[in-house]
Design a protein around this motif. Sequence first.
Motif, PDB file in Angstrom:
ATOM      1  N   ASP A  52      -0.691  15.712  -4.376  1.00 56.10           N
ATOM      2  CA  ASP A  52      -0.851  16.881  -5.246  1.00 56.10           C
ATOM      3  C   ASP A  52      -1.251  16.408  -6.633  1.00 56.10           C
ATOM      4  N   ASN A  53      -2.385  16.911  -7.128  1.00 55.88           N
ATOM      5  CA  ASN A  53      -2.850  16.576  -8.476  1.00 55.88           C
ATOM      6  C   ASN A  53      -2.514  17.754  -9.389  1.00 55.88           C
ATOM      7  N   PRO A  54      -1.448  17.646 -10.187  1.00 52.14           N
ATOM      8  CA  PRO A  54      -1.027  18.751 -11.043  1.00 52.14           C
ATOM      9  C   PRO A  54      -1.864  18.888 -12.316  1.00 52.14           C
ATOM     10  N   ASN A  55      -2.795  17.966 -12.547  1.00 49.69           N
ATOM     11  CA  ASN A  55      -3.583  17.975 -13.775  1.00 49.69           C
ATOM     12  C   ASN A  55      -4.683  19.036 -13.729  1.00 49.69           C
ATOM     13  N   SER A  56      -5.237  19.328 -14.872  1.00 49.18           N
ATOM     14  CA  SER A  56      -6.309  20.325 -14.975  1.00 49.18           C
ATOM     15  C   SER A  56      -7.680  19.671 -14.836  1.00 49.18           C
ATOM     16  N   PHE A  57      -7.722  18.446 -14.346  1.00 53.48           N
ATOM     17  CA  PHE A  57      -8.986  17.741 -14.153  1.00 53.48           C
ATOM     18  C   PHE A  57      -8.902  16.911 -12.881  1.00 53.48           C
ATOM     19  N   ASP A  58     -10.071  16.606 -12.312  1.00 51.39           N
ATOM     20  CA  ASP A  58     -10.145  15.795 -11.098  1.00 51.39           C
ATOM     21  C   ASP A  58      -9.815  14.342 -11.415  1.00 51.39           C
ATOM     22  N   ILE A  59      -9.297  13.636 -10.417  1.00 50.99           N
ATOM     23  CA  ILE A  59      -8.995  12.210 -10.533  1.00 50.99           C
ATOM     24  C   ILE A  59      -9.519  11.528  -9.275  1.00 50.99           C
ATOM     25  N   GLU A  60     -10.214  10.398  -9.451  1.00 49.39           N
ATOM     26  CA  GLU A  60     -10.684   9.620  -8.311  1.00 49.39           C
ATOM     27  C   GLU A  60      -9.871   8.339  -8.194  1.00 49.39           C
ATOM     28  N   ILE A  61      -9.428   8.057  -6.981  1.00 51.46           N
ATOM     29  CA  ILE A  61      -8.783   6.778  -6.689  1.00 51.46           C
ATOM     30  C   ILE A  61      -9.903   5.863  -6.230  1.00 51.46           C
ATOM     31  N   ARG A  62     -10.252   4.874  -7.059  1.00 50.91           N
ATOM     32  CA  ARG A  62     -11.351   3.974  -6.685  1.00 50.91           C
ATOM     33  C   ARG A  62     -10.858   2.760  -5.929  1.00 50.91           C
ATOM     34  N   ASN A  63      -9.937   2.030  -6.496  1.00 48.13           N
ATOM     35  CA  ASN A  63      -9.415   0.803  -5.878  1.00 48.13           C
ATOM     36  C   ASN A  63      -7.915   0.710  -6.118  1.00 48.13           C
ATOM     37  N   VAL A  64      -7.239   0.107  -5.147  1.00 46.81           N
ATOM     38  CA  VAL A  64      -5.808  -0.138  -5.272  1.00 46.81           C
ATOM     39  C   VAL A  64      -5.546  -1.555  -4.770  1.00 46.81           C
ATOM     40  N   ARG A  65      -4.822  -2.325  -5.565  1.00 49.60           N
ATOM     41  CA  ARG A  65      -4.427  -3.686  -5.204  1.00 49.60           C
ATOM     42  C   ARG A  65      -2.920  -3.782  -5.396  1.00 49.60           C
ATOM     43  N   VAL A  66      -2.189  -3.844  -4.292  1.00 49.96           N
ATOM     44  CA  VAL A  66      -0.729  -3.812  -4.409  1.00 49.96           C
ATOM     45  C   VAL A  66      -0.059  -4.691  -3.360  1.00 49.96           C
ATOM     46  N   THR A  67       1.222  -4.948  -3.613  1.00 46.49           N
ATOM     47  CA  THR A  67       2.092  -5.586  -2.646  1.00 46.49           C
ATOM     48  C   THR A  67       3.302  -4.676  -2.484  1.00 46.49           C
ATOM     49  N   VAL A  68       3.640  -4.388  -1.237  1.00 45.58           N
ATOM     50  CA  VAL A  68       4.788  -3.550  -0.919  1.00 45.58           C
ATOM     51  C   VAL A  68       5.878  -4.450  -0.353  1.00 45.58           C
ATOM     52  N   THR A  69       7.086  -4.304  -0.880  1.00 44.41           N
ATOM     53  CA  THR A  69       8.219  -5.094  -0.400  1.00 44.41           C
ATOM     54  C   THR A  69       9.329  -4.142   0.013  1.00 44.41           C
ATOM     55  N   PHE A  70       9.811  -4.306   1.262  1.00 42.32           N
ATOM     56  CA  PHE A  70      10.915  -3.506   1.769  1.00 42.32           C
ATOM     57  C   PHE A  70      12.225  -4.250   1.549  1.00 42.32           C
ATOM     58  N   ALA A  71      13.248  -3.518   1.123  1.00 40.57           N
ATOM     59  CA  ALA A  71      14.615  -4.040   1.006  1.00 40.57           C
ATOM     60  C   ALA A  71      14.673  -5.348   0.209  1.00 40.57           C
ATOM     61  N   GLU A  72      13.786  -5.524  -0.745  1.00 41.17           N
ATOM     62  CA  GLU A  72      13.726  -6.714  -1.596  1.00 41.17           C
ATOM     63  C   GLU A  72      13.593  -8.013  -0.807  1.00 41.17           C
ATOM     64  N   ARG A  73      13.239  -7.927   0.491  1.00 36.04           N
ATOM     65  CA  ARG A  73      13.177  -9.119   1.337  1.00 36.04           C
ATOM     66  C   ARG A  73      11.892  -9.245   2.134  1.00 36.04           C
ATOM     67  N   TYR A  74      11.280  -8.130   2.475  1.00 37.27           N
ATOM     68  CA  TYR A  74      10.161  -8.153   3.410  1.00 37.27           C
ATOM     69  C   TYR A  74       8.875  -7.715   2.715  1.00 37.27           C
ATOM     70  N   LEU A  76       5.021  -7.201   2.491  1.00 36.90           N
ATOM     71  CA  LEU A  76       3.825  -7.065   3.315  1.00 36.90           C
ATOM     72  C   LEU A  76       2.700  -7.850   2.653  1.00 36.90           C
ATOM     73  N   PRO A  77       1.688  -8.240   3.419  1.00 38.60           N
ATOM     74  CA  PRO A  77       0.541  -8.913   2.794  1.00 38.60           C
ATOM     75  C   PRO A  77      -0.075  -8.011   1.722  1.00 38.60           C
ATOM     76  N   SER A  78      -0.627  -8.624   0.696  1.00 37.38           N
ATOM     77  CA  SER A  78      -1.251  -7.856  -0.388  1.00 37.38           C
ATOM     78  C   SER A  78      -2.343  -6.955   0.169  1.00 37.38           C
ATOM     79  N   ALA A 100      -0.915  -2.363   7.892  1.00 35.61           N
ATOM     80  CA  ALA A 100      -0.620  -3.347   8.938  1.00 35.61           C
ATOM     81  C   ALA A 100       0.704  -4.017   8.593  1.00 35.61           C
ATOM     82  N   ILE A 101       1.663  -3.896   9.485  1.00 35.63           N
ATOM     83  CA  ILE A 101       2.940  -4.568   9.304  1.00 35.63           C
ATOM     84  C   ILE A 101       2.908  -5.795  10.208  1.00 35.63           C
ATOM     85  N   PRO A 102       2.922  -6.997   9.618  1.00 33.95           N
ATOM     86  CA  PRO A 102       2.858  -8.213  10.437  1.00 33.95           C
ATOM     87  C   PRO A 102       3.987  -8.252  11.464  1.00 33.95           C
ATOM     88  N   PHE A 103       3.679  -8.768  12.640  1.00 32.97           N
ATOM     89  CA  PHE A 103       4.676  -8.836  13.710  1.00 32.97           C
ATOM     90  C   PHE A 103       5.939  -9.565  13.256  1.00 32.97           C
TER      91      PHE A 103
END
Length: 163
Positions: A52-74, A76-78, A100-103
């Motif tokens: 949901d974009n609550p703003n009064s203008f459009d927003i484009e998501i161009r690129n995302v570079r992130v690392t997700v970590t579950f339970a401060e231990r797991y 995922l690859p960047s 993709a969640i590595p096996f």
Amino acid sequence: MTKLPTHLLLVTALGLGAAGCAAEKPTLRLHHAELRSASLRGVGLDVYLTVDNPNSFDIEIRNVRVTVTFAERYALPSIDYSPNQWLAAGQSTIVRVPVAIPFTLVPGVVDEARRSPTLRYTVKGSADVTAVRALGVEKDNYPIDEAGALGREDLLGAAGISF
């Protein structure tokens, strides 16, 4: 409203408030998830988020570079993902996020999810966004450092595991 960490497009959506003129961060919730076949990278999952974009203008998501970590231990690859998707002003948009969640991480993440009604996660990285389609106002490398929780039922259900 369930926040999903999957490379976040959680990340993506949270980073959207990035453009210098953005008044509010977009919010997201799980629409649905679909299992894909397993590959050499791990368990494939397409997560569909309603953003949901609550703003009064459009927003484009161009690129995302992130690392997700579950339970401060797991960790995922960047992730380096380019959805190149516009979110219309004052509207909701469905965004597909391939994950993709590595096996090697699946047993630990599932075990953590089974022990608690919520699975804590962090999303760190950056996003490139454009605000106001006509003007093309851009902000690159907007830092993202967010924490959240995913409901056990949402995670296990998306992975096709009954609890």
